[in-house]
Write a protein that holds these residues in place. Structure first.
Motif, mmCIF file in Angstrom:
data_model
loop_
_atom_site.group_PDB
_atom_site.id
_atom_site.type_symbol
_atom_site.label_atom_id
_atom_site.label_comp_id
_atom_site.label_asym_id
_atom_site.label_seq_id
_atom_site.Cartn_x
_atom_site.Cartn_y
_atom_site.Cartn_z
ATOM 1 N N MET A 110 0.847 -1.175 0.000
ATOM 2 C CA MET A 110 0.000 0.000 0.000
ATOM 3 C C MET A 110 0.894 1.240 0.000
ATOM 4 N N ARG A 111 0.384 2.264 -0.611
ATOM 5 C CA ARG A 111 1.157 3.501 -0.734
ATOM 6 C C ARG A 111 0.533 4.581 0.146
ATOM 7 N N TYR A 112 1.392 5.266 0.915
ATOM 8 C CA TYR A 112 0.932 6.307 1.840
ATOM 9 C C TYR A 112 1.791 7.558 1.692
ATOM 10 N N PRO A 113 1.175 8.734 1.876
ATOM 11 C CA PRO A 113 1.985 9.951 1.974
ATOM 12 C C PRO A 113 2.799 9.878 3.258
ATOM 13 N N PHE A 114 4.014 10.401 3.209
ATOM 14 C CA PHE A 114 4.897 10.376 4.378
ATOM 15 C C PHE A 114 5.703 11.668 4.384
ATOM 16 N N GLU A 120 8.545 15.694 1.952
ATOM 17 C CA GLU A 120 7.308 15.004 1.573
ATOM 18 C C GLU A 120 7.578 13.992 0.475
ATOM 19 N N CYS A 121 7.022 12.793 0.675
ATOM 20 C CA CYS A 121 7.168 11.723 -0.290
ATOM 21 C C CYS A 121 6.013 10.751 -0.110
ATOM 22 N N GLU A 122 6.059 9.660 -0.835
ATOM 23 C CA GLU A 122 5.120 8.557 -0.641
ATOM 24 C C GLU A 122 5.946 7.312 -0.389
ATOM 25 N N VAL A 123 5.460 6.468 0.523
ATOM 26 C CA VAL A 123 6.136 5.203 0.782
ATOM 27 C C VAL A 123 5.193 4.060 0.412
ATOM 28 N N ASP A 124 5.730 3.089 -0.288
ATOM 29 C CA ASP A 124 4.998 1.868 -0.596
ATOM 30 C C ASP A 124 5.430 0.855 0.462
ATOM 31 N N VAL A 125 4.473 0.405 1.265
ATOM 32 C CA VAL A 125 4.800 -0.436 2.412
ATOM 33 C C VAL A 125 4.002 -1.739 2.408
ATOM 34 N N SER A 126 4.532 -2.721 3.123
ATOM 35 C CA SER A 126 3.866 -4.006 3.329
ATOM 36 C C SER A 126 3.856 -4.299 4.812
ATOM 37 N N VAL A 155 5.107 -5.822 11.594
ATOM 38 C CA VAL A 155 6.262 -5.003 11.220
ATOM 39 C C VAL A 155 5.966 -4.348 9.879
ATOM 40 N N LEU A 156 6.260 -3.080 9.784
ATOM 41 C CA LEU A 156 6.097 -2.337 8.538
ATOM 42 C C LEU A 156 7.389 -2.458 7.736
ATOM 43 N N GLU A 157 7.267 -2.824 6.473
ATOM 44 C CA GLU A 157 8.423 -2.946 5.591
ATOM 45 C C GLU A 157 8.240 -1.994 4.417
ATOM 46 N N VAL A 158 9.233 -1.165 4.157
ATOM 47 C CA VAL A 158 9.173 -0.213 3.043
ATOM 48 C C VAL A 158 9.682 -0.900 1.778
ATOM 49 N N ASN A 159 8.854 -0.889 0.743
ATOM 50 C CA ASN A 159 9.215 -1.482 -0.547
ATOM 51 C C ASN A 159 9.809 -0.453 -1.499
ATOM 52 N N ALA A 160 9.326 0.784 -1.416
ATOM 53 C CA ALA A 160 9.789 1.837 -2.322
ATOM 54 C C ALA A 160 9.429 3.198 -1.748
ATOM 55 N N LEU A 192 2.450 2.454 11.022
ATOM 56 C CA LEU A 192 2.199 1.030 11.237
ATOM 57 C C LEU A 192 0.749 0.790 11.640
ATOM 58 N N THR A 193 0.242 1.606 12.552
ATOM 59 C CA THR A 193 -1.155 1.468 12.990
ATOM 60 C C THR A 193 -2.106 1.650 11.817
ATOM 61 N N ARG A 194 -1.854 2.647 11.000
ATOM 62 C CA ARG A 194 -2.717 2.894 9.831
ATOM 63 C C ARG A 194 -2.678 1.717 8.868
ATOM 64 N N LEU A 195 -1.491 1.163 8.639
ATOM 65 C CA LEU A 195 -1.355 0.017 7.744
ATOM 66 C C LEU A 195 -2.106 -1.190 8.292
ATOM 67 N N ILE A 196 -1.975 -1.446 9.588
ATOM 68 C CA ILE A 196 -2.689 -2.568 10.207
ATOM 69 C C ILE A 196 -4.194 -2.392 10.030
#
Length: 91
Positions: free
Chosen positions: A1-5, A23-29, A38-43, A76-80
Motif C-alpha cells: 500500500m502507498r501512503y503519503p509520508f 514530503e514523499c510517498e512510501v509503498d509499504v507491506s 512489522v512495517l516494511e518499506v518497498n519503495a 504502522l497502525t494505519r497500515l494494520i
C-alpha cells in the motif's frame, strides 16, 4: 500500500537537519515477525518517481526515509487498520 509520508532528514554526525518536512510517498507491506506486526518499506516515491531507481543520492534518501518510516508507529497502525479492512478476520 502507498501512503503519503513527511519527515525531517538529518545528519546525526553533524547534528543538523538537511531537509525539513520532506514530503514523499512510501509503498509499504505488513509482515509478521514472531507474531509482531512489522512495517516494511518497498519503495519511496517523490513526484511519482521511484527514488531507488535514481542516482546514489536518491538511493541514500531511500535508506534514510525507509528507516524513519519503518519506525513510525502511526504509519504502522494505519497500515494494520487498512489491512484489516482489506482482509477481515474470519469469524
Amino acid at each position: 500500500m502507498r501512503y503519503p509520508f513527511c519527515t525531517d532528514l538529518s545528519d546525526k554526525a553533524l547534528g543538523i537537519t538537511l531537509f525539513q518536512d520532506f514530503e514523499c510517498e512510501v509503498d509499504v507491506s505488513l509482515i509478521w515477525d514472531n507474531g509482531e506486526p512489522v512495517l516494511e518499506v518497498n519503495a519511496v516515491y517523490v513526484d511519482g518517481a521511484n527514488l531507488s531507481k535514481g542516482e546514489s543520492a536518491s538511493q541514500f534518501l531511500v535508506h534514510m526515509i525507509a528507516d524513519k518510516a519503518e519506525r513510525d508507529d502511526d504509519l504502522l497502525t494505519r497500515l494494520i487498520e487498512d489491512e484489516e479492512i482489506r482482509f477481515p478476520r474470519a469469524a
